[in-house]
Design a protein around this motif. Structure first.
Motif, PDB file in Angstrom:
ATOM      1  N   LEU A   1       0.868  -1.328  -0.011  1.00  0.00           N
ATOM      2  CA  LEU A   1      -0.306  -0.066   0.002  1.00  0.00           C
ATOM      3  C   LEU A   1       1.008   1.155   0.045  1.00  0.00           C
ATOM      4  O   LEU A   1       0.259   2.659   0.273  1.00  0.00           O
ATOM      5  N   SER A   2       2.193   1.109  -0.288  1.00  0.00           N
ATOM      6  CA  SER A   2       3.061   2.168  -0.093  1.00  0.00           C
ATOM      7  C   SER A   2       2.650   3.448  -1.089  1.00  0.00           C
ATOM      8  O   SER A   2       2.713   4.466  -0.709  1.00  0.00           O
ATOM      9  N   SER A   3       2.464   3.082  -2.180  1.00  0.00           N
ATOM     10  CA  SER A   3       2.078   4.283  -3.338  1.00  0.00           C
ATOM     11  C   SER A   3       0.846   4.853  -2.900  1.00  0.00           C
ATOM     12  O   SER A   3       0.575   6.153  -2.868  1.00  0.00           O
ATOM     13  N   GLU A   4      -0.395   4.112  -2.268  1.00  0.00           N
ATOM     14  CA  GLU A   4      -1.539   4.622  -1.889  1.00  0.00           C
ATOM     15  C   GLU A   4      -1.351   5.419  -0.803  1.00  0.00           C
ATOM     16  O   GLU A   4      -2.034   6.640  -0.644  1.00  0.00           O
ATOM     17  N   ILE A   5      -0.598   5.159   0.316  1.00  0.00           N
ATOM     18  CA  ILE A   5      -0.213   5.840   1.272  1.00  0.00           C
ATOM     19  C   ILE A   5       0.376   7.283   1.038  1.00  0.00           C
ATOM     20  O   ILE A   5       0.067   8.290   1.729  1.00  0.00           O
ATOM     21  N   ALA A   6       1.411   7.243   0.160  1.00  0.00           N
ATOM     22  CA  ALA A   6       2.118   8.248  -0.068  1.00  0.00           C
ATOM     23  C   ALA A   6       1.145   9.481  -0.720  1.00  0.00           C
ATOM     24  O   ALA A   6       1.506  10.611  -0.736  1.00  0.00           O
ATOM     25  N   TYR A   7       0.133   8.974  -1.703  1.00  0.00           N
ATOM     26  CA  TYR A   7      -0.657   9.839  -2.385  1.00  0.00           C
ATOM     27  C   TYR A   7      -1.690  10.398  -1.236  1.00  0.00           C
ATOM     28  O   TYR A   7      -2.074  11.475  -1.705  1.00  0.00           O
ATOM     29  N   ALA A   8      -2.323   9.638  -0.433  1.00  0.00           N
ATOM     30  CA  ALA A   8      -3.480  10.148   0.486  1.00  0.00           C
ATOM     31  C   ALA A   8      -3.364  10.786   1.538  1.00  0.00           C
ATOM     32  O   ALA A   8      -3.762  11.452   2.289  1.00  0.00           O
ATOM     33  N   ILE A   9      -1.930  10.220   2.356  1.00  0.00           N
ATOM     34  CA  ILE A   9      -1.637  10.629   3.799  1.00  0.00           C
ATOM     35  C   ILE A   9      -0.677  11.764   3.658  1.00  0.00           C
ATOM     36  O   ILE A   9       0.292  11.396   2.981  1.00  0.00           O
ATOM     37  N   ARG A  10      -0.891  12.738   4.508  1.00  0.00           N
ATOM     38  CA  ARG A  10       0.070  13.740   4.725  1.00  0.00           C
ATOM     39  C   ARG A  10       0.586  13.922   6.100  1.00  0.00           C
ATOM     40  O   ARG A  10      -0.214  13.885   7.112  1.00  0.00           O
ATOM     41  N   PRO A  11       1.912  13.905   6.639  1.00  0.00           N
ATOM     42  CA  PRO A  11       2.174  14.322   7.809  1.00  0.00           C
ATOM     43  C   PRO A  11       1.765  15.556   8.209  1.00  0.00           C
ATOM     44  O   PRO A  11       1.423  16.688   7.547  1.00  0.00           O
ATOM     45  N   GLY A  12       1.272  15.375   9.414  1.00  0.00           N
ATOM     46  CA  GLY A  12       0.484  16.883  10.097  1.00  0.00           C
ATOM     47  C   GLY A  12      -0.948  16.634  10.143  1.00  0.00           C
ATOM     48  O   GLY A  12      -1.591  17.149  10.830  1.00  0.00           O
ATOM     49  N   ASN A  13      -1.412  15.831   9.139  1.00  0.00           N
ATOM     50  CA  ASN A  13      -2.969  15.588   8.991  1.00  0.00           C
ATOM     51  C   ASN A  13      -3.394  14.666  10.009  1.00  0.00           C
ATOM     52  O   ASN A  13      -2.602  13.764  10.552  1.00  0.00           O
ATOM     53  N   THR A  14      -4.619  14.796  10.365  1.00  0.00           N
ATOM     54  CA  THR A  14      -5.425  13.896  11.320  1.00  0.00           C
ATOM     55  C   THR A  14      -5.916  12.754  10.635  1.00  0.00           C
ATOM     56  O   THR A  14      -6.495  12.898   9.535  1.00  0.00           O
ATOM     57  N   VAL A  15      -5.705  11.398  10.978  1.00  0.00           N
ATOM     58  CA  VAL A  15      -6.111  10.153  10.583  1.00  0.00           C
ATOM     59  C   VAL A  15      -6.896   9.434  11.398  1.00  0.00           C
ATOM     60  O   VAL A  15      -7.031   9.427  12.644  1.00  0.00           O
ATOM     61  N   ILE A  16      -8.113   8.549  10.946  1.00  0.00           N
ATOM     62  CA  ILE A  16      -8.728   7.438  11.550  1.00  0.00           C
ATOM     63  C   ILE A  16      -8.304   6.130  11.336  1.00  0.00           C
ATOM     64  O   ILE A  16      -8.488   6.155   9.948  1.00  0.00           O
TER      65      ILE A  16
END
Length: 237
Positions: A85-100
């Motif tokens: 899932l490395s590519s999908e995470i790099a595209y969708a997740i940003r350091p500093g953002n809140t995730v669930i």
């Protein structure tokens, strides 16, 4: 003044042009548009029934090959994700953002094995549906160098085994499998010196550790533990 012969020739030429044009239009019909694709199939399982963890992403963790294999949240929670899932995470997740994060929580560690991650800013949800086609960052580190720093927290594999450490400067140390002898040197606050190839990507710095120690002049090679000796033979009937 045009003669009857010339008029006949001009009329015949015009008729040939009209026929050729009509034939070309019949022989080359317009290409129909491609059929519209239907909506993506819904996931089989409802991952929202799993325990949820909410937090701010501090940074990614990586494998020695450069694939993202997890997140570190601001409260120190370690979120494990599969490398495919490395590519999908790099595209969708940003350091500093809140995730669930929905997944499985470890019983005695601040560790979550993620099944799905939703970034509240991008509104994108990534779910683990098993290995599939994906981009790998087939990069490789350079010549072995010695890196040092203080351990912020140990890192774990999907089953909870210690497989590295996060240093206070954000560097990720990755140990080879079954390198349990080095675990005692990866306590929070401990200063370590690690030798191995270093890979730097847009997501951070990772060291594939081949030797480690508490001082630069006493680096011991990291080798897997020998297999356990076989147990006693079963009693004869």
């Amino acid at each position: 003044m045009p003669t009857l012969r010339n008029v006949g020739l001009l009329a015949g030429a015009a008729l040939l042009v009209i026929q050729a044009t009509s034939h070309a239009q019949v022989a080359s019909p317009p290409v129909p548009p491609p059929p519209a694709q239907g909506p993506a199939p819904a996931p089989l399982y409802d991952v929202t029934q799993l325990p949820a963890v909410r937090g701010v992403v501090r940074q990614f963790t990586q494998t020695p090959r450069g694939d993202i294999d997890g997140l570190i949240l601001a409260d120190g929670t370690e979120v494990k994700t599969p490398p495919h899932l490395s590519s999908e995470i790099a595209y969708a997740i940003r350091p500093g953002n809140t995730v669930i994060v929905h997944g499985l929580r470890a019983a005695a560690l601040p560790l979550v094995r993620a099944i799905s991650i939703t970034d509240e800013a991008t509104k994108i949800t990534i779910s683990d549906d098993g290995p599939g086609p994906g981009r790998r960052l087939d990069a490789a580190g350079g010549a072995p160098t010695v890196s040092s720093g203080r351990v912020r927290m140990p890192l774990h594999g999907p089953e909870g085994q210690v497989d590295g450490a996060l240093l206070e400067d954000g560097t990720v140390l990755r140990l080879p499998p079954d390198a349990y002898r080095a675990v005692t040197e990866l306590k929070p606050g401990q200063t370590v010196f690690a030798e191995g190839p270093v890979l730097t990507t847009a997501f951070g710095r990772v060291v594939e550790v081949s030797a480690m120690g508490t001082t630069p002049d006493r680096l011991e090679p990291i080798v897997p533990l020998p297999p356990a000796p076989p147990g006693p033979p079963p009693p004869r009937p």
